[in-house]
Design an enzyme around this catalytic site. Structure first.
Site, PDB file in Angstrom:
ATOM      1  N   TYR A  63      51.602  58.212  46.452  1.00 27.27           N
ATOM      2  CA  TYR A  63      51.434  56.801  46.072  1.00 27.27           C
ATOM      3  C   TYR A  63      52.657  56.411  45.252  1.00 27.27           C
ATOM      4  CZ  TYR A  63      46.479  57.501  47.264  1.00 27.27           C
ATOM      5  OH  TYR A  63      45.293  57.793  47.899  1.00 27.27           O
ATOM      6  N   LEU A 215      35.310  49.528  48.817  1.00 26.36           N
ATOM      7  CA  LEU A 215      35.198  48.064  48.832  1.00 26.36           C
ATOM      8  C   LEU A 215      35.854  47.470  50.083  1.00 26.36           C
ATOM      9  CD1 LEU A 215      36.085  47.419  45.062  1.00 26.36           C
ATOM     10  CD2 LEU A 215      33.803  47.552  46.131  1.00 26.36           C
ATOM     11  N   GLY A 216      36.204  48.328  51.019  1.00 25.98           N
ATOM     12  CA  GLY A 216      36.850  47.850  52.249  1.00 25.98           C
ATOM     13  C   GLY A 216      38.342  48.093  52.267  1.00 25.98           C
ATOM     14  N   GLY A 217      38.912  48.526  51.152  1.00 25.77           N
ATOM     15  CA  GLY A 217      40.348  48.829  51.119  1.00 25.77           C
ATOM     16  C   GLY A 217      41.197  47.590  51.328  1.00 25.77           C
ATOM     17  N   PRO A 220      39.016  43.600  52.399  1.00 31.41           N
ATOM     18  CA  PRO A 220      37.819  43.581  51.541  1.00 31.41           C
ATOM     19  C   PRO A 220      36.537  43.292  52.330  1.00 31.41           C
ATOM     20  CG  PRO A 220      39.611  42.344  50.538  1.00 31.41           C
ATOM     21  CD  PRO A 220      40.080  42.730  51.913  1.00 31.41           C
ATOM     22  N   LEU A 221      35.462  43.967  51.944  1.00 23.18           N
ATOM     23  CA  LEU A 221      34.177  43.805  52.626  1.00 23.18           C
ATOM     24  C   LEU A 221      33.725  42.353  52.585  1.00 23.18           C
ATOM     25  CD1 LEU A 221      32.330  46.867  51.057  1.00 23.18           C
ATOM     26  CD2 LEU A 221      33.137  46.665  53.427  1.00 23.18           C
TER      27      LEU A 221
END
Ligand SMILES: NC(=O)c1ccc[n+]([C@@H]2O[C@H](COP(=O)([O-])OP(=O)(O)OC[C@H]3O[C@@H](n4cnc5c(N)ncnc54)[C@H](OP(=O)(O)O)[C@@H]3O)[C@@H](O)[C@H]2O)c1
Length: 289
Positions: A63, A215-217, A220-221
């Site tokens: 990262y 959270l969906g990365g 987002p969800l």
């Protein structure tokens, strides 16, 4: 099957961690390719997390690359005794920010030493071997050779515990024949439920399951049901998505990622969100069928 077990901690290697942890990937900056726009803000998020009781932080030296670990060290070293830092190896970044496999014995050994140096540690608490046969999701193939290299680094005292990431159930079985596996980190959230059976099998054996993209990365969800339940229980949709995961299985450890102290606090407050059985059932139907 849902569980009513609301225990707020779980075993990770030889430590017990709070089930609400923190994923540091967002601190690297846009595209997970550093530096971040605001380094002081990144430091503030990490300090706020630990001050709020987070004792499980997920990171990687890819990262940034290197940047996230360097920020963690600057923000938190000397580290609190109860803090478990989990890192991952198996990939490297191209100059174009691409994600490339880095699985040779040399690659993996270098990655462990890079993590040690950038985090300022003498041994890494947990290292996940991130399988890269397909960067976007688990793909079959033997993981024996890289895992044996990691197990050797563990025998040399550089790594305390080993986990696997982006793996199939068959690879988890193969891995457990080579080394003790303390956690599995795959994509899973209220919408993406491919690992339902794996989670239950790991729970039965006391192995932690750490969903990435909770959270969906990067996407987002979004779900009308999630929003409706959130309104009914007086929480945000993201809090409900995390509360659903906490109730889904006792071995699920959460590492939602954020670059914002406000979102961090919101996510940690998800531990107090109670879901009624009918709301649970409605949420559970989002990702199945
Ligand atoms: N093993 C692997 O292959 C792998 C892959 C990806 C990630 N990971 C790990 O998993 C962790 C979690 O994944 P992730 O960070 O990619 O995805 P995530 O936790 O599903 O979502 C992060 C995204 O949601 C936003 N967000 C966070 N809290 C929010 C809130 N309360 N309200 C609205 N938006 C919110 C963040 O933006 P803001 O910054 O604006 O809050 C960010 O864009 C990572 O940090 C990393 O440690 C592992």
């Amino acid at each position: 099957m849902p569980t009513n077990d609301q225990t707020q901690s779980f075993r990770l290697g030889d430590r017990t961690v709070n089930r609400l942890g923190y994923g540091a990937m967002q601190l690297a900056g846009p595209g997970v390719f550093g530096p971040p726009r605001d380094r002081e803000a990144a430091v503030a998020v990490l300090r706020a997390a630990v001050a709020a009781g987070v004792n499980h932080i997920d990171t990687s030296d890819f990262y940034g690359p290197h940047v996230t670990n360097q920020i963690i060290r600057a923000a938190l070293s000397p580290y609190p005794d109860d803090l478990v830092i989990v890192t991952k190896i198996g990939a490297r970044r191209g100059e174009d920010a691409s994600w490339r496999p880095a699985f040779s014995a040399d690659d993996l050994t270098r990655a462990v030493h890079d993590n040690l140096r950038h985090l300022g540690l003498e041994a890494l608490d947990v290292v996940n071997l991130r399988i890269m046969f397909d960067v976007h999701g688990p793909a079959e193939g033997s993981i024996a050779a890289p895992l044996e290299t990691l197990a050797d680094l563990q025998r040399r005292g550089l790594v305390r515990h080993i986990g696997l990431s982006n793996v199939t159930a068959a690879q988890v079985r193969e891995g457990r024949g080579i080394a003790e596996i303390v956690c599995v980190q795959n994509r899973y959230n209220i919408v993406h439920r491919e690992d339902d059976a794996l989670i239950d099998a790991l729970a039965a054996d006391g192995i932690a399951y750490v969903p990435f993209f909770p959270l969906g990365g990067f996407s987002p969800l979004q779900s009308a049901t999630l929003s409706a339940v959130a309104e009914r229980v007086g929480a945000t949709p993201m809090q409900v998505a995390l509360a659903w995961l906490l109730r889904r299985a006792p071995n699920i450890l959460l590492i939602p990622g954020t670059s914002s102290v406000a979102h961090l606090r919101e996510n940690l407050a998800a531990g107090a969100v109670q879901l009624a059985d009918d709301d649970w059932a409605a949420l559970d139907r989002i990702g199945v069928g």
